[in-house]
Design an enzyme around this catalytic site. Structure first.
Site, PDB file in Angstrom:
ATOM      1  N   ASP A   1      18.526  21.952 -36.477  1.00 33.89           N
ATOM      2  CA  ASP A   1      17.615  20.970 -37.077  1.00 33.89           C
ATOM      3  C   ASP A   1      17.872  19.577 -36.532  1.00 33.89           C
ATOM      4  O   ASP A   1      18.925  19.291 -35.965  1.00 33.89           O
ATOM      5  CB  ASP A   1      17.762  20.953 -38.606  1.00 33.89           C
TER       6      ASP A   1
ATOM      7  N   GLU B   1      21.755  21.290 -40.983  1.00 32.13           N
ATOM      8  CA  GLU B   1      23.013  20.532 -40.994  1.00 32.13           C
ATOM      9  C   GLU B   1      22.763  19.096 -41.415  1.00 32.13           C
ATOM     10  O   GLU B   1      23.558  18.495 -42.139  1.00 32.13           O
ATOM     11  CB  GLU B   1      23.650  20.556 -39.597  1.00 32.13           C
TER      12      GLU B   1
HETATM   13 ZN   LIG Z   1      24.580  16.745 -35.387  1.00 31.71          ZN
END
Ligand SMILES: [Zn+2]
Length: 427
Positions: free
Chosen positions: A97, A192
């Site tokens: 992401d 993340e």
């Molecule tokens: Zn990163």
């Protein structure tokens, strides 16, 4: 290092292809922005578009078990090429992401070939300038090919540089079976950037002993410390009354919250006034009505004692402010978010030592540093998978000025390959 003639000789830098940039350009074209407001995993379905492509590319490389699971995680195994039975299983990890802070849709990468210093003006928005004076890391990039955006989006080198590096290293190892290494696992995570990167990871299925995230900044860096992090929520209940008949009655929850924010330290203890190993107490949200207000903060420090000091400071400020509002109440709730991974990594010094040696063999000077933030690795470390962070080369991430150089990505590919060899050598 031994001089055993049976060992694979060091690979020279020329042994490597320049495929990493081609992979990187393909991956940044796919929008994978995560969304903190979404309750699903992955938070945005589009992250699976990249996950599916990566899983397919891994299968095309010959990794039969490569797959994208229902939560948006990609898993794969590069089988061992060594006869040694006791080589630890090493996992290489990056996130798919990109940050919700800046658009990642329609990324148009630009390549500045053979950079010779000076400012880089981004073509679609002349107000977006990567200034040499403001990006000291550019001084190390003379002669390199620098990839930027056109100025309208982020680039997504955080962390697609890491994805491209792991993919390119995997392709290299598979194409060179004479290179001896133990079993390697690949893990690509979603979400993340919104702090949920390892929420649905299946560590049993992964079956690794140790891991490395490829998500660091400057070439040569290995990070074995993260912040320790808590979240704090102050809930204020004031006293409401009709404003026309409120004299001597109202105790305004919004004003109480504002008074608390006003008393936070101004010259220290905030992200805008600290660096290095200093921590902070940082308001990140405020909502309220006359009767009730909520103030959210994050607390960061490298040491547990530092976290506690800052929590105590917040309690003191709230108590002081509340003395002026005798009919109102405030509660402070502090919840742990993640912890400094150094505590875990210090029990396995070979993890950082092997990475430092790999960086050296890749032709760089290793530098061990601390991250003013968290990584997937800080949580993985406490879930039983010790996981420092190796450089991916990404700079000025989460912004339209984000950049990465081809040479740094290539150095990261070499580092991964050497790392796999070193774990085998030393087993
Ligand atoms: Zn990163």
């Amino acid at each position: 290092m031994s001089d055993s003639p049976t060992r694979t000789p060091f690979l020279s830098n020329d042994a490597f292809s320049h495929g990493v940039i081609e992979r990187f350009l393909r991956y940044v074209a796919i929008d994978t922005q995560s969304d903190p407001a979404s309750p699903t995993c992955p938070s945005t379905d589009k992250q699976k578009n990249l996950g599916a492509l990566l899983a397919q590319e891994l299968r095309d490389l010959g990794l039969a078990d490569a797959h994208l699971d229902e939560h948006g995680y990609v898993y794969a195994t590069i089988p061992a090429t060594t006869d040694k039975p006791n080589v630890p299983v090493i996992c290489l990890c990056s996130h798919m992401d990109t940050s919700p802070d800046c658009s990642g849709e329609g990324v148009k990468p630009q390549i500045v070939k053979n950079y010779q210093g000076g400012d880089i003006v981004l073509p679609a928005d002349p107000n977006q300038v990567i200034r040499f004076a403001e990006h000291p890391a550019l001084a190390q990039q003379i002669g390199h090919d620098i990839i930027t955006t056109d100025g309208t989006t982020l680039l997504g080198a955080d962390n697609k540089a890491g994805l491209a590096e792991i993919m390119d290293a995997a392709a290299f190892l598979i194409a060179h079976p004479q290179i001896k290494h133990g079993p390697l696992k690949i893990l690509f995570t979603p979400d993340e950037e919104i702090g949920r990167g390892v929420d649905k990871v299946d560590l049993k299925k992964l079956g690794a002993d140790f891991a490395y995230t490829m998500d660091g900044e400057t070439a040569g860096n290995i990070e074995d410390e993260t912040f320790s992090a808590d979240g704090a929520v102050v809930t204020i209940t004031g006293v409401s009354a009709h404003p026309g008949f409120a004299k001597g009655k109202i105790e305004h929850a919004i004003k109480i919250a504002a008074a608390i924010v006003e008393r936070l330290p101004k010259d220290t203890c905030s992200p805008e006034t600290t660096e290095g190993r200093e921590g902070f107490l940082h308001p990140i949200g405020i909502t309220g009505t006359l009767e009730q207000a909520t103030l959210s903060l994050i607390v960061r420090d490298f040491a547990e004692a530092g976290l506690q000091e800052k929590a105590a400071l917040l309690h003191r400020i709230v108590d002081e402010v509340m003395r002026g509002y005798p009919h109102s109440t405030a509660t402070v709730e502090i919840k742990p978010q993640y912890r400094n991974m150094k505590e875990v990594l210090d029990r396995h010094p070979e993890l950082v030592e092997n990475a430092r040696e790999a960086i050296r063999r890749a032709g760089l000077e290793p530098v061990t540093t601390a991250i003013r933030g968290g990584t997937d690795g800080s949580r993985l470390s406490f879930m039983g998978l010790p996981c420092p962070n190796i450089f991916a080369g990404e700079h000025a991430f989460h912004s339209r000025l984000e950049w990465v150089s081809r040479q740094d990505m290539e150095a990261a590919v070499r580092t991964i390959v050497h790392l796999a060899m070193i774990w085998e050598e030393r087993a």
